[in-house]
Design a protein around this motif. Sequence first.
Motif, PDB file in Angstrom:
ATOM      1  N   ALA A 244      -6.686  -1.765  -5.647  1.00 34.53           N
ATOM      2  CA  ALA A 244      -6.715  -3.229  -5.757  1.00 34.53           C
ATOM      3  C   ALA A 244      -6.245  -3.902  -4.473  1.00 34.53           C
ATOM      4  O   ALA A 244      -6.572  -5.065  -4.232  1.00 34.53           O
TER       5      ALA A 244
ATOM      6  N   CYS B 213       0.834  -1.207   0.000  1.00 28.17           N
ATOM      7  CA  CYS B 213       0.000   0.000   0.000  1.00 28.17           C
ATOM      8  C   CYS B 213       0.867   1.255   0.000  1.00 28.17           C
ATOM      9  O   CYS B 213       0.600   2.208  -0.747  1.00 28.17           O
TER      10      CYS B 213
ATOM     11  N   ALA C  72       2.440   1.746  -3.459  1.00 28.50           N
ATOM     12  CA  ALA C  72       1.462   2.251  -4.428  1.00 28.50           C
ATOM     13  C   ALA C  72       1.174   3.731  -4.179  1.00 28.50           C
ATOM     14  O   ALA C  72       1.074   4.517  -5.132  1.00 28.50           O
TER      15      ALA C  72
ATOM     16  N   ASP D  28       0.016   5.474  -7.664  1.00 27.00           N
ATOM     17  CA  ASP D  28      -0.657   4.469  -8.480  1.00 27.00           C
ATOM     18  C   ASP D  28      -1.964   4.094  -7.794  1.00 27.00           C
ATOM     19  O   ASP D  28      -2.055   3.123  -7.035  1.00 27.00           O
TER      20      ASP D  28
ATOM     21  N   THR E 243      -4.813   3.020  -8.947  1.00 25.86           N
ATOM     22  CA  THR E 243      -5.443   1.759  -9.362  1.00 25.86           C
ATOM     23  C   THR E 243      -4.850   0.591  -8.587  1.00 25.86           C
ATOM     24  O   THR E 243      -5.584  -0.264  -8.082  1.00 25.86           O
ATOM     25  N   ARG E 244      -3.534   0.579  -8.489  1.00 24.53           N
ATOM     26  CA  ARG E 244      -2.874  -0.499  -7.731  1.00 24.53           C
ATOM     27  C   ARG E 244      -3.249  -0.420  -6.250  1.00 24.53           C
ATOM     28  O   ARG E 244      -3.513  -1.432  -5.610  1.00 24.53           O
TER      29      ARG E 244
END
Length: 136
Positions: free
Chosen positions: A28, A14, A17, A22, A24-25
């Motif tokens: 997810a 986390c 990202a 990022d 989107t990552r």
Amino acid sequence: MNAGGSPLEVVQACLAAHRALDWTRLRALFHPEARIGVFAGGGTPDDPERAIAAMQRAHAQDAAYQASVSNMRQLDGRAVLLHGRVRHSTRDGGFADVERYWLYVVRDGRLYRSAVYGSAEEALAAYEEQGEMLGA
């Protein structure tokens, strides 16, 4: 990050990202029933989409904004306490640099809950009193 990572692995993914912006990552990595609290959104567990939007706004609109984690420790098989600082602009044109603690709870290998606190004692008390739900 696949589901099933250790709490520290999930938290590290986390943070990576977030540092990379990022979104989107990062999204997810959230559990399907996640409630995510971020400094830019007030700190209490909230809808993940609002949490990401608050982080995006902070990074896009505040040139001084920077959140950094200096250390973290796993509390048990599901929770991690993070310690760090947040730098952000103030309304008078200056900036503030504040110490914060984040409590992350991982379920099924994904971030399930997070909240922001002013002290480690406050974060630990919330976890003891509210459990993995963190009041949300």
